[in-house]
Design a protein around this motif. Sequence first.
Motif, short mmCIF file in Angstrom:
data_model
loop_
_atom_site.label_atom_id
_atom_site.label_comp_id
_atom_site.label_asym_id
_atom_site.label_seq_id
_atom_site.Cartn_x
_atom_site.Cartn_y
_atom_site.Cartn_z
N CYS A 6 0.60 -1.81 0.12
CA CYS A 6 -0.24 0.43 0.02
C CYS A 6 1.13 1.20 -0.04
O CYS A 6 0.22 1.61 -0.60
N LYS A 20 1.22 3.87 -3.22
CA LYS A 20 0.69 5.68 -2.69
C LYS A 20 1.98 6.40 -2.15
O LYS A 20 1.06 8.34 -3.05
N GLU A 39 -0.42 6.39 -7.57
CA GLU A 39 -0.58 6.95 -5.66
C GLU A 39 -2.50 7.24 -5.91
O GLU A 39 -3.29 6.47 -4.42
N GLY A 65 -2.99 3.73 3.47
CA GLY A 65 -3.23 4.25 2.30
C GLY A 65 -4.26 3.53 0.93
O GLY A 65 -4.81 3.47 0.52
#
Length: 120
Positions: free
Chosen positions: A64, A68, A74, A97
Amino acid sequence: MTKVLVVEDIPSEMALISSFLQESGYAVITATDAKEALEKVAQYKPDVVVTDVVMPGMSGFELCRSLKKNPETEKLPIVVCTSKNQELDRLWAMKQGADAYVTKPFSREDLVRALKSVVV
């Protein structure tokens, strides 16, 4: 058709998630660890990632963070699908994220609802 990258190191879990998603009309790409997932994200440009947390090498949380942090990925929605069912785990996933969180065991409806909540 929405492309979903499923990141799961346990073959039976991978098969279950993949079949639920395919039956629900999603195109499925698979990776068995986070390193492979990063390569597949670059190669296939999925619309959403469904990832386990506990995996060898890099965890789903690290995946994650990595996605991100990268300007190219992202905005990529991430659904964490894990047996870690504590509220602290859910909060930590969101902080890393994740856009949605599904705990195992889950139904096809749980998984599809989470995907629909993050894919516009």
